[in-house]
Design a protein around this motif. Structure first.
Motif, mmCIF file in Angstrom:
data_model
loop_
_atom_site.group_PDB
_atom_site.id
_atom_site.type_symbol
_atom_site.label_atom_id
_atom_site.label_comp_id
_atom_site.label_asym_id
_atom_site.label_seq_id
_atom_site.Cartn_x
_atom_site.Cartn_y
_atom_site.Cartn_z
ATOM 1 N N ALA A 120 0.811 -1.222 0.000
ATOM 2 C CA ALA A 120 0.000 0.000 0.000
ATOM 3 C C ALA A 120 0.840 1.267 0.000
ATOM 4 N N GLU A 121 2.143 1.126 0.234
ATOM 5 C CA GLU A 121 3.011 2.310 0.222
ATOM 6 C C GLU A 121 3.125 2.872 -1.195
ATOM 7 N N PRO A 122 3.441 4.193 -1.326
ATOM 8 C CA PRO A 122 3.604 4.795 -2.656
ATOM 9 C C PRO A 122 4.680 4.057 -3.454
ATOM 10 N N GLY A 123 4.372 3.780 -4.733
ATOM 11 C CA GLY A 123 5.308 3.053 -5.572
ATOM 12 C C GLY A 123 6.299 3.957 -6.268
ATOM 13 N N LYS A 124 7.317 3.361 -6.849
ATOM 14 C CA LYS A 124 8.313 4.123 -7.607
ATOM 15 C C LYS A 124 7.790 4.477 -8.997
ATOM 16 N N PHE A 125 6.948 3.626 -9.552
ATOM 17 C CA PHE A 125 6.496 3.814 -10.928
ATOM 18 C C PHE A 125 4.978 3.946 -11.035
ATOM 19 N N ALA A 126 4.252 3.198 -10.215
ATOM 20 C CA ALA A 126 2.789 3.272 -10.211
ATOM 21 C C ALA A 126 2.328 3.941 -8.916
ATOM 22 N N ASP A 127 1.038 3.929 -8.669
ATOM 23 C CA ASP A 127 0.499 4.606 -7.485
ATOM 24 C C ASP A 127 0.941 3.938 -6.196
ATOM 25 N N THR A 128 1.027 2.619 -6.195
ATOM 26 C CA THR A 128 1.440 1.895 -4.998
ATOM 27 C C THR A 128 2.529 0.887 -5.353
ATOM 28 N N MET A 129 3.260 0.436 -4.323
ATOM 29 C CA MET A 129 4.291 -0.565 -4.553
ATOM 30 C C MET A 129 3.687 -1.885 -5.023
ATOM 31 N N GLY A 130 2.456 -2.137 -4.611
ATOM 32 C CA GLY A 130 1.788 -3.367 -5.051
ATOM 33 C C GLY A 130 1.494 -3.374 -6.534
ATOM 34 N N GLU A 131 1.355 -2.182 -7.136
ATOM 35 C CA GLU A 131 1.063 -2.092 -8.565
ATOM 36 C C GLU A 131 2.318 -1.949 -9.417
ATOM 37 N N ASP A 132 3.446 -1.663 -8.790
ATOM 38 C CA ASP A 132 4.670 -1.411 -9.550
ATOM 39 C C ASP A 132 5.022 -2.557 -10.500
ATOM 40 N N TYR A 133 4.981 -3.768 -9.963
ATOM 41 C CA TYR A 133 5.367 -4.921 -10.773
ATOM 42 C C TYR A 133 4.415 -5.098 -11.960
ATOM 43 N N ASP A 134 3.102 -5.052 -11.700
ATOM 44 C CA ASP A 134 2.112 -5.200 -12.774
ATOM 45 C C ASP A 134 2.249 -4.079 -13.804
ATOM 46 N N PHE A 135 2.463 -2.862 -13.319
ATOM 47 C CA PHE A 135 2.576 -1.722 -14.220
ATOM 48 C C PHE A 135 3.788 -1.858 -15.140
ATOM 49 N N MET A 136 4.921 -2.252 -14.593
ATOM 50 C CA MET A 136 6.117 -2.372 -15.417
ATOM 51 C C MET A 136 6.022 -3.544 -16.389
ATOM 52 N N GLN A 137 5.325 -4.599 -15.995
ATOM 53 C CA GLN A 137 5.064 -5.684 -16.938
ATOM 54 C C GLN A 137 4.211 -5.181 -18.105
ATOM 55 N N PHE A 138 3.202 -4.390 -17.773
ATOM 56 C CA PHE A 138 2.346 -3.787 -18.792
ATOM 57 C C PHE A 138 3.150 -2.874 -19.721
ATOM 58 N N MET A 139 4.012 -2.034 -19.142
ATOM 59 C CA MET A 139 4.806 -1.102 -19.933
ATOM 60 C C MET A 139 5.777 -1.833 -20.862
ATOM 61 N N LEU A 140 6.403 -2.869 -20.355
ATOM 62 C CA LEU A 140 7.347 -3.621 -21.177
ATOM 63 C C LEU A 140 6.630 -4.266 -22.361
ATOM 64 N N SER A 141 5.429 -4.793 -22.117
ATOM 65 C CA SER A 141 4.646 -5.402 -23.196
ATOM 66 C C SER A 141 4.192 -4.350 -24.208
ATOM 67 N N ALA A 142 3.717 -3.198 -23.701
ATOM 68 C CA ALA A 142 3.185 -2.158 -24.583
ATOM 69 C C ALA A 142 4.260 -1.498 -25.425
ATOM 70 N N TYR A 143 5.462 -1.335 -24.880
ATOM 71 C CA TYR A 143 6.498 -0.560 -25.564
ATOM 72 C C TYR A 143 7.605 -1.398 -26.189
ATOM 73 N N THR A 144 7.499 -2.714 -26.135
ATOM 74 C CA THR A 144 8.501 -3.541 -26.822
ATOM 75 C C THR A 144 8.545 -3.243 -28.324
ATOM 76 N N PRO A 145 7.396 -3.084 -29.012
ATOM 77 C CA PRO A 145 7.472 -2.714 -30.434
ATOM 78 C C PRO A 145 8.183 -1.381 -30.651
#
Length: 427
Positions: A120-145
């Protein structure tokens, strides 16, 4: 006469359009709610990134998010419970997918509570640390092309050059390879900006795969001629100055006008729904290859041009369907019969989509315009390379013209015969 037909059909057309748009809006809302969950985080992340080193930075940040997730969920870094139940069977990042799906790990209540508080703490990349991993997975998939744009172009160029060097390559393949090389060398493999890609990708996929608009055409066209036969209006029109031939042509033209107006409005509403997810609109000027569905296309077009191509091909596809439904209305004795037959035909592309049935014929029947330009779909006609998208656009236009002519001819033949007059009188 066209003006009178438009006025008489306007309320029915408007009612059908509102109904179809409401269903489509619900379809878009439910479909994009999860897909665009990270859009605000995406805009924030790319806001201060330079294009030349963006993908390298994204890859490093994804590794950081993965390591942090590993430390929290596996190593419990920062938490010392002293319980043997908190020791994992293995301490490898390869366990992360299993942990995310529950796995077979056992933790104490204190450890579980600590993980939840940490997430629940503020994340480095997403709103929370719990979302950071999911968000970066999403970003890597979206921006690989985006990150592999130049590499993909180089690989495709190398593959075509290799084909041209082979002595066994056929004349047809040589024509295609030469044409592809010309196209590939014109692709802008170094975009000047880092645009938000998820909004354009999501909405363009939905626009291309939207079969709901077909049912607007079904409701619009089912009574084009059948309703007039049932009401006996056909018998009256034969005695009027305009004549039956002019009536049939005007009915077709007026419904094409109504369909065109509905399609333009429908496409505009799609674009307005997509607009909040286009950022500063820089995505429209980027090469279409930044979109996942277009990353291996050989065509040097921008995302904006890709949108226009989809719009144009889908219009011709729906135009052909409008003429087909007009022919059905001409041949059916009652408007409800025409509605039933048209509805069955209209649901076929939806069945193909739900069952994930593939194939060139299936894509053509379904009006899947993206399938004609998302790869190196090129035909050789009279020793000249022609993009399949152009061929399919010509096929749809020709089909519309043929169906229009058949409807006109069938109308004249049917309503001018004794049988046709009898049917009209009985109706």
């Amino acid at each position: 006469m066209i003006r009178c037909i438009l006025r008489s059909s306007l309320s029915r057309s408007l009612s059908a359009f509102i109904l179809i748009f409401m269903i489509t809006f619900l379809y878009i809302y439910l479909g994009t709610r999860e897909e665009l969950n990270f859009f605000d985080c995406q805009k924030k992340y790319i806001s201060d990134k330079a294009p030349h080193d963006f993908f390298e930075q994204l890859t490093a940040d994804e590794a950081t998010a993965r390591a942090d997730f590993f430390d929290i969920h596996v190593n419990h870094k920062g938490f010392d419970d002293g319980s043997e139940n908190d020791k994992t069977a293995t301490d490898s990042e390869e366990d992360i997918p299993g942990i995310l799906t529950g796995g077979n790990k056992t933790y104490s209540d204190a450890a579980v509570l600590w993980v939840k508080l940490k997430e629940a703490e503020p994340g480095k990349f997403a709103d929370t640390m719990g979302e950071d991993y999911d968000f970066m997975q999403f970003m890597l998939s979206a921006y690989t092309p985006y990150g592999t744009l130049s590499d993909n172009a180089r690989e495709l160029i190398a593959a075509n050059e290799k084909m041209l060097r082979r002595t066994s390559t056929s004349d047809k393949d040589r024509i295609i390879c030469t044409y592809e090389l010309e196209l590939l060398k014109r692709i802008n493999s170094s975009p000047d900006t880092v645009p938000p890609v998820s909004g354009a990708e999501s909405f363009l996929n939905r626009f291309n795969g939207d079969f709901i608009f077909i049912f607007f055409l079904v409701l619009l066209c089912c009574g084009m001629f059948a309703a007039h036969r049932r009401s006996g209006y056909i018998n009256s029109i034969k005695t009027m100055k305009c004549g039956l031939k002019k009536f049939v042509a005007n009915q077709l033209f007026s419904h094409i006008i109504l369909f065109t107006a509905g399609y333009l409005l429908y496409s505009l509403l799609y674009f307005l729904l997509m607009l909040p997810y286009l950022g500063d609109l820089s995505i429209l000027g980027c090469p279409a290859q930044v979109l996942p569905q277009m990353q291996f296309s050989v065509y040097p077009i921008t995302v904006g041009e890709y949108m226009l191509i989809l719009f144009g091909i889908k219009y011709l596809y729906f135009l052909a369907l409008t003429c087909l439904f007009g022919l059905i209305s001409m041949l059916m004795p009652h408007d409800m019969a025409a509605l039933a037959v048209s509805g069955v035909i209209g649901i076929i592309p939806l069945i193909f989509a739900v069952t994930e049935t593939n194939g060139d014929f299936i894509e053509a029947v379904s009006g899947n315009a993206a399938a004609f330009i998302d790869r190196s779909d090129i035909l050789v006609v009279f020793e000249s390379a022609i993009p399949l998208a152009i061929v399919m656009a010509a096929v749809y236009l020709a089909a519309a013209g043929i169906l229009f002519a058949l409807t006109y001819i069938c109308g004249i033949m049917q309503f001018c015969t004794v049988r046709g007059k009898a049917v009209s009188a009985d109706a």
